[in-house]
Structure formats: C-alpha cells, structure tokens
Scaffold this motif. Structure first.
Motif, PDB file in Angstrom:
ATOM      1  N   LEU A 120      -6.389 -16.147  23.636  1.00 40.17           N
ATOM      2  CA  LEU A 120      -5.517 -16.041  22.466  1.00 40.17           C
ATOM      3  C   LEU A 120      -4.879 -14.657  22.368  1.00 40.17           C
ATOM      4  CD1 LEU A 120      -7.709 -17.874  19.788  1.00 40.17           C
ATOM      5  CD2 LEU A 120      -5.683 -18.760  20.958  1.00 40.17           C
ATOM      6  N   GLY A 121      -5.600 -13.644  22.816  1.00 38.98           N
ATOM      7  CA  GLY A 121      -5.058 -12.291  22.789  1.00 38.98           C
ATOM      8  C   GLY A 121      -5.021 -11.659  21.409  1.00 38.98           C
ATOM      9  N   VAL A 122      -5.804 -12.179  20.473  1.00 42.06           N
ATOM     10  CA  VAL A 122      -5.757 -11.679  19.093  1.00 42.06           C
ATOM     11  C   VAL A 122      -6.507 -10.355  18.985  1.00 42.06           C
ATOM     12  CG1 VAL A 122      -5.582 -14.012  18.157  1.00 42.06           C
ATOM     13  CG2 VAL A 122      -7.826 -12.969  18.417  1.00 42.06           C
ATOM     14  N   ASP A 123      -6.067  -9.540  18.027  1.00 46.09           N
ATOM     15  CA  ASP A 123      -6.772  -8.294  17.733  1.00 46.09           C
ATOM     16  C   ASP A 123      -7.813  -8.475  16.637  1.00 46.09           C
ATOM     17  OD1 ASP A 123      -5.376  -6.342  19.511  1.00 46.09           O
ATOM     18  OD2 ASP A 123      -3.636  -7.037  18.376  1.00 46.09           O
ATOM     19  N   ASP A 124      -7.646  -9.496  15.825  1.00 48.55           N
ATOM     20  CA  ASP A 124      -8.633  -9.831  14.791  1.00 48.55           C
ATOM     21  C   ASP A 124      -8.363 -11.264  14.342  1.00 48.55           C
ATOM     22  OD1 ASP A 124     -10.776  -9.603  13.119  1.00 48.55           O
ATOM     23  OD2 ASP A 124      -9.778  -8.324  11.640  1.00 48.55           O
ATOM     24  N   TYR A 125      -9.388 -11.917  13.815  1.00 48.33           N
ATOM     25  CA  TYR A 125      -9.209 -13.283  13.332  1.00 48.33           C
ATOM     26  C   TYR A 125     -10.312 -13.619  12.347  1.00 48.33           C
ATOM     27  CZ  TYR A 125     -13.146 -14.983  16.133  1.00 48.33           C
ATOM     28  OH  TYR A 125     -14.406 -15.178  16.647  1.00 48.33           O
ATOM     29  N   VAL A 126     -10.083 -14.679  11.580  1.00 41.48           N
ATOM     30  CA  VAL A 126     -11.116 -15.266  10.742  1.00 41.48           C
ATOM     31  C   VAL A 126     -10.937 -16.781  10.796  1.00 41.48           C
ATOM     32  CG1 VAL A 126      -9.694 -15.085   8.650  1.00 41.48           C
ATOM     33  CG2 VAL A 126     -12.175 -15.321   8.444  1.00 41.48           C
TER      34      VAL A 126
END
Length: 251
Positions: free
Chosen positions: A99-105
């Motif tokens: 996904l390459g995300v830097d943060d998630y919830v």
C-alpha cells in the motif's frame, strides 16, 4: 445487474439496380465527418499542453517534501456520536509495504443500527511511486462486484455548514451487499474521485509544493433489503468523521 439476454439481428442484403442520375435530380454529396473548429482544436491543444507541462515541471523541478501528520491516526476517537470503536485492526507488514502508506487506521464501530468499518490511510507525499489504491479496483479484486457507483453531495456542519462531494458504491458478493463511501482528503480539499485528486495533486504541487493527503473509506453492511438504511448510516458516520480527520491532517 447486467441483463445477459442477447438479441440477434440478421440483415439480408440484396443487390439493387442503380437508378440513373437525371439532370433534374443530382445526387446528394455524402455527409462529411465533423471536424473540430479552429477555436475548439486550439482549446484542446492548449489545455493538454498546460497539463502535460505542469506534470513535467512537477516531476523534474520538484514537488515538495513529505509532510507528517499532526498526530497518529491510531489516536482517532473511539467514540463517534452513537458509535463505539473496537480494537484497531493490524494489517500484515507485506500489505502495508504494498500500500505504501505512512500511517493508517482500520477499525470497526458498533452503533444502534449495526457495525461500521472505518479505514483511513495517510501519505506524507503522493509522488515518487507512492499513490492511493482505488476501491474501484481493490474491492472487485477481493470478490465484490460494483453494482452502482456515483458521486453524491454530503452536507457537513463543522467547522461551518458546507457541502462536499464523495463517492458512493453499492457492492455485492453473492447474497451479501455493502454500502461504501470514500473520498480523498487533504491540503484543505475533499475530492470524491481518483481523477479529481490527481488533477489537484499537480495543482497543489505547483502552487504549494505539497501533495500529502488521506484516503478515507466507510463500509456499512446491508441487512436484508434495507439499502436505504445502510446508506443513511454511512452518511451520518461520514458527517461525523470529516471534521475529526481535519484535526489530524497538516494545516
């Protein structure tokens, strides 16, 4: 659902003798294909040229540095209106890398009309090979069919009354149905579609040298045939969380 019934049509052609052309009845010239006028052609060329030039400038000159969140998404409120949040879902590390995300919830909320799944991911920059994964592609890849997709207005009361545009999908997998709302939020904007986000990404990179943003998705299961009830639940939940997400995003 698509109608799978096919209609077959058979066209029989038979040669016919050509009527002689009389001087009194000249043959009509065949219709010419419509050609864009000079003004229309130049307008298209200019618009395409401006967009390509802007994209090239962003890629070669630069598009700004990554911008961190104000606070981690894990701190997102557990209580939202009548909904109570459960434990956060932890995605496998390989999925996070893809996904390459830097943060998630990723979290389920329980309320009076059932559960709501809330997911938000954040990108400190959306250049350099990092970008959002559209639910138009991801969810059908997991076995769900998109039976309806549209952009709808959504009224938000905070911080002041205004209307935004979000995408709404109705999904089906066998006998199961789900309502999905999603949008892109960041840099002071809410964008309903991937295409709008890409356009504003170039604009904001050129003007503000920023491309950070969040992808937000809400999923509400449909019980029985109560699609309208699920739609209503998703809308009210979205109206609650849009102002809250702004508290986490860079100003």
């Amino acid at each position: 659902m698509k109608d799978t019934q096919a209609l077959e049509r058979t066209h029989a052609a038979s040669p016919e003798a050509e009527e002689p052309t009389s001087p009194e009845r000249p043959q009509a010239a065949p219709p010419k294909a419509r050609v864009l006028g000079g003004a229309e052609s130049w307008r298209m060329v200019v618009l395409c040229g401006l967009f390509l030039t802007s994209a090239f400038f962003v890629q070669t000159v630069g598009h700004g540095r990554p911008v961190p969140l104000e606070k981690a998404l894990a701190q997102f409120p557990q209580v939202i209106g009548p909904w109570q949040g459960g434990a956060d879902e932890v995605l496998p590390e390989n999925i996070v890398r893809v996904l390459g995300v830097d943060d998630y919830v990723s979290r389920y909320y329980s309320g009076p009309n059932g559960s709501v799944h809330f997911y938000a991911s954040y990108f400190a920059t959306t250049w350099g090979g990092k970008s959002y994964h559209s639910p138009r592609n991801c969810m059908p890849g997991s076995g769900w069919d998109v039976t309806k997709l549209e952009v709808v207005p959504l009224s938000v009361a905070n911080p002041h009354p205004h209307t935004v545009q979000v995408s709404r999908m109705l999904m089906q997998k066998g006998a199961e149905h789900e309502v999905v709302l999603y949008w892109y939020q960041g840099r002071g904007r809410i964008m309903a579609t991937e295409y709008a986000e890409r356009v504003y990404r170039v604009v904001d990179s050129l003007i503000h040298r920023r491309s950070e943003g969040a992808f937000v998705r809400i999923i509400v299961p449909v019980h029985g045939r109560e699609i309208d009830a699920a739609m209503g639940t998703a809308v009210v939940f979205a109206q609650h969380i849009i102002p809250l997400i702004n508290d986490f995003l860079p100003q």
